[in-house]
Design an enzyme around this catalytic site. Structure first.
Site, PDB file in Angstrom:
ATOM      1  N   LYS A  10       0.569  -1.401  -0.185  1.00 12.70           N
ATOM      2  CA  LYS A  10       0.380  -0.244   0.058  1.00 12.70           C
ATOM      3  C   LYS A  10       0.484   1.253   0.161  1.00 12.70           C
ATOM      4  CE  LYS A  10      -3.957  -2.454   2.730  1.00 12.70           C
ATOM      5  NZ  LYS A  10      -5.169  -2.502   3.107  1.00 12.70           N
ATOM      6  N   TYR A  50     -12.130  -2.968  -3.734  1.00 12.67           N
ATOM      7  CA  TYR A  50     -12.096  -3.071  -2.399  1.00 12.67           C
ATOM      8  C   TYR A  50     -14.063  -3.062  -2.657  1.00 12.67           C
ATOM      9  CZ  TYR A  50      -8.557  -2.731   0.013  1.00 12.67           C
ATOM     10  OH  TYR A  50      -7.100  -2.883   0.509  1.00 12.67           O
ATOM     11  N   ARG A  86      -1.461 -14.840   4.041  1.00 17.93           N
ATOM     12  CA  ARG A  86      -2.059 -14.583   5.566  1.00 17.93           C
ATOM     13  C   ARG A  86      -1.429 -14.461   5.934  1.00 17.93           C
ATOM     14  NH1 ARG A  86      -6.710 -12.038   4.150  1.00 17.93           N
ATOM     15  NH2 ARG A  86      -7.929 -12.186   5.816  1.00 17.93           N
ATOM     16  N   THR A  92      -5.939  -7.860  10.199  1.00 15.40           N
ATOM     17  CA  THR A  92      -5.971  -6.614   9.777  1.00 15.40           C
ATOM     18  C   THR A  92      -5.617  -5.373  10.366  1.00 15.40           C
ATOM     19  OG1 THR A  92      -7.921  -7.838   8.325  1.00 15.40           O
ATOM     20  CG2 THR A  92      -7.498  -5.577   8.250  1.00 15.40           C
ATOM     21  N   ASN A 113      -2.450  -0.356   6.974  1.00 21.42           N
ATOM     22  CA  ASN A 113      -1.975  -1.409   7.635  1.00 21.42           C
ATOM     23  C   ASN A 113      -1.268  -2.250   6.418  1.00 21.42           C
ATOM     24  OD1 ASN A 113      -3.212  -2.321   5.336  1.00 21.42           O
ATOM     25  ND2 ASN A 113      -4.512  -3.754   6.524  1.00 21.42           N
ATOM     26  N   HIS A 116      -1.784  -5.784   1.569  1.00 19.38           N
ATOM     27  CA  HIS A 116      -3.625  -6.207   1.176  1.00 19.38           C
ATOM     28  C   HIS A 116      -3.148  -7.536   0.653  1.00 19.38           C
ATOM     29  CE1 HIS A 116      -7.232  -7.825  -0.207  1.00 19.38           C
ATOM     30  NE2 HIS A 116      -6.834  -7.694  -1.152  1.00 19.38           N
ATOM     31  N   GLU A 127      -8.891 -10.958  -8.069  1.00 16.47           N
ATOM     32  CA  GLU A 127      -7.842  -9.856  -7.793  1.00 16.47           C
ATOM     33  C   GLU A 127      -7.244  -9.661  -8.944  1.00 16.47           C
ATOM     34  OE1 GLU A 127      -7.220  -9.774  -3.792  1.00 16.47           O
ATOM     35  OE2 GLU A 127      -9.118  -9.385  -3.425  1.00 16.47           O
TER      36      GLU A 127
END
Ligand code: CMP
Length: 140
Positions: A10, A50, A86, A92, A113, A116, A127
């Site tokens: 991000k 999103y 993950r 998150t 954060n 993603h 995605e």
């Protein structure tokens, strides 16, 4: 099960120059980068990505953040790549993420954060298709 997953570094990650520190544990885990590029995501693409969060109170903030600066997109491949990514990303909320995870290590804010990672096989497929053309993904 061999899988591919989408990872977004991000704007905060680019701005804070921690791209290398984020990629290192991904490669250390044994996952392989099969696609990579920088992109300044526009609002339309961000809203598509999103879409499932459209009704959430944090949606506007999320869209503003992800479109605020360029991001780095990675398509990552490996055994159970979705669950592995993950695990590396952590929870998150960076304050709930394990201290050694990527979100746990870098920053505090939930919107910023840092990373993603797709949450399921369906999301990963959707995605990756949203951000990469087939010819931008390498099999090697
Ligand atoms: P990400 O994995 O990119 O997917 C949805 C994003 O929404 C999430 O990371 C956070 O950056 C953001 N977000 C902001 N507030 C919240 C919240 N309260 N719960 C979940 N996600 C949030």
């Amino acid at each position: 099960m061999r899988e591919r997953t989408l990872v977004i570094l991000k704007p905060t990650a680019i701005e804070n120059r921690i791209v290398g520190k984020i990629i290192e544990p991904i490669e250390d885990k044994g996952l392989k980068i099969v696609g990579a590029k920088m992109l300044w995501i526009d609002r339309d693409l961000a809203e598509k990505h999103y879409a499932e969060h459209r009704a959430k109170p944090f949606f506007e903030k999320l869209i503003e953040h992800i479109t605020s600066k360029p991001v780095m997109l990675l398509a990552v491949e490996g055994e159970n790549a979705i669950a592995a990514m993950r695990q590396l990303a952590g929870a998150t909320d960076p304050l709930e993420a394990e201290a050694g995870s990527i979100r746990g290590r870098f920053g505090i804010g939930i919107t910023e954060n840092v990373i993603h990672a797709s949450d399921s096989r369906d999301s990963a497929r959707r995605e990756i298709e949203l951000f990469f053309k087939p010819e931008e993904l390498y099999t090697y």
